[in-house]
Design an enzyme around this catalytic site. Structure first.
Site, PDB file in Angstrom:
ATOM      1  N   TYR A 155      82.544 175.124  44.423  1.00 34.50           N
ATOM      2  CA  TYR A 155      82.712 176.575  44.442  1.00 34.50           C
ATOM      3  C   TYR A 155      83.990 177.004  43.728  1.00 34.50           C
ATOM      4  O   TYR A 155      84.067 178.093  43.161  1.00 34.50           O
ATOM      5  CB  TYR A 155      82.704 177.066  45.885  1.00 34.50           C
ATOM      6  CG  TYR A 155      82.184 178.471  46.062  1.00 34.50           C
ATOM      7  CD1 TYR A 155      81.016 178.886  45.427  1.00 34.50           C
ATOM      8  CD2 TYR A 155      82.843 179.387  46.866  1.00 34.50           C
ATOM      9  CE1 TYR A 155      80.530 180.167  45.591  1.00 34.50           C
ATOM     10  CE2 TYR A 155      82.373 180.667  47.046  1.00 34.50           C
ATOM     11  CZ  TYR A 155      81.214 181.057  46.412  1.00 34.50           C
ATOM     12  OH  TYR A 155      80.742 182.332  46.583  1.00 34.50           O
ATOM     13  N   LYS A 162      86.642 184.837  46.408  1.00 24.48           N
ATOM     14  CA  LYS A 162      86.130 185.332  47.686  1.00 24.48           C
ATOM     15  C   LYS A 162      87.256 185.481  48.715  1.00 24.48           C
ATOM     16  O   LYS A 162      87.237 186.399  49.543  1.00 24.48           O
ATOM     17  CB  LYS A 162      85.040 184.403  48.216  1.00 24.48           C
ATOM     18  CG  LYS A 162      83.748 184.420  47.405  1.00 24.48           C
ATOM     19  CD  LYS A 162      83.077 185.783  47.399  1.00 24.48           C
ATOM     20  CE  LYS A 162      81.714 185.726  46.753  1.00 24.48           C
ATOM     21  NZ  LYS A 162      81.068 187.071  46.671  1.00 24.48           N
TER      22      LYS A 162
END
Length: 256
Positions: A155, A162
């Site tokens: 990720y 995020k």
């Protein structure tokens, strides 16, 4: 008219296919009585075809590049061509260049990292500012995150983006609270959307949810996430802001 969102005017971003979380949220919002306004980016003709699959017709899809100041500045006038204000906004927008994902954390150039942060983090504030003049006390802004408390495999810089999004939502809660506008995020478990499939190696960790979430986890079922989005857009959370609501079968509570 009855329904959780009866009479609400909701702006929905981020529809790419009918497998998008945003599509599921827009569909449920309509079913719960909302009037939905849709924005699209990139392949506008595709988005226009997809929204025709919603239960009810919508107005013209509004082109919105959240990194384009002109698009943001004109958003209010374009939305007001369809509705006279907004009660809720769904921010379902994220993007990271391939170099910033899939194991490239140490090698991704700043230019690509900056793109990920602009589209996935700063845009939440930018969209909120663009929509705020159309909203009254009781309004709700909802964004989508993926638990940023952990460094996940592959990720990479999207995880950093995020984390920034989660902080941005808290600051929006602080600054928009005086105007009666809430800001909350939904942290869903992994779902096999087009966005997820574009992350190299994403399947390397998604199975953990299926195996370990106390309630179980269906990688193809967007409805639990859509239900939570619509609940946060409704009047049923009038004193909740700056919150992250997990929709992951309870995985976050027990870990791997």
């Amino acid at each position: 008219m009855s329904g959780l969102l009866a009479g609400k005017r909701i702006l929905v971003t981020g529809i790419i296919t009918d497998n998008s979380i945003a599509f599921s949220a827009a569909k449920l919002a309509q079913e719960e009585g909302a009037e939905v306004v849709i924005t699209g980016f990139g392949r506008m003709s595709l988005v226009e075809r997809i929204v025709k699959r919603l239960p009810k017709p919508v107005g013209q899809v509004i082109e919105l590049d959240v990194t384009n100041p002109e698009h943001l500045a004109s958003l209010e006038s374009r939305v007001r061509e369809q509705v006279d204000g907004l009660d809720g906004v769904l921010h379902a927008i994220a993007f990271g260049p391939q170099s910033a994902l899939g194991g490239g954390f140490l090698t991704a150039p700043w230019e690509d990292v900056a793109t990920a942060l602009h589209v996935s983090t700063y845009s939440y504030k930018a969209l909120a500012v663009a929509c705020e003049p159309m909203m009254k006390p009781g309004g709700s802004i909802v964004g989508l995150t993926f638990d940023a408390s952990t460094a996940w495999p592959v990720y990479d810089w999207m995880g950093v983006a995020k984390a920034g999004l989660e902080s941005t939502s808290r600051y929006l809660a602080r600054y928009l609270g005086a105007k009666g506008i809430r800001s909350n995020l939904v942290s869903a478990g992994p779902l096999r959307t087009m966005a997820a499939k574009s992350i190299p190696g994403f399947e390397a960790f998604e199975q953990s949810w299926v195996e370990r979430a106390p309630l179980g986890w269906d990688l193809t079922d967007n409805e639990p996430t859509a239900r939570t989005i619509c609940a946060l857009l409704s009047d049923w959370f009038p004193a909740t802001t700056g919150e992250i609501v997990h929709v992951d079968g309870g995985f976050h509570a027990v870990g791997a």
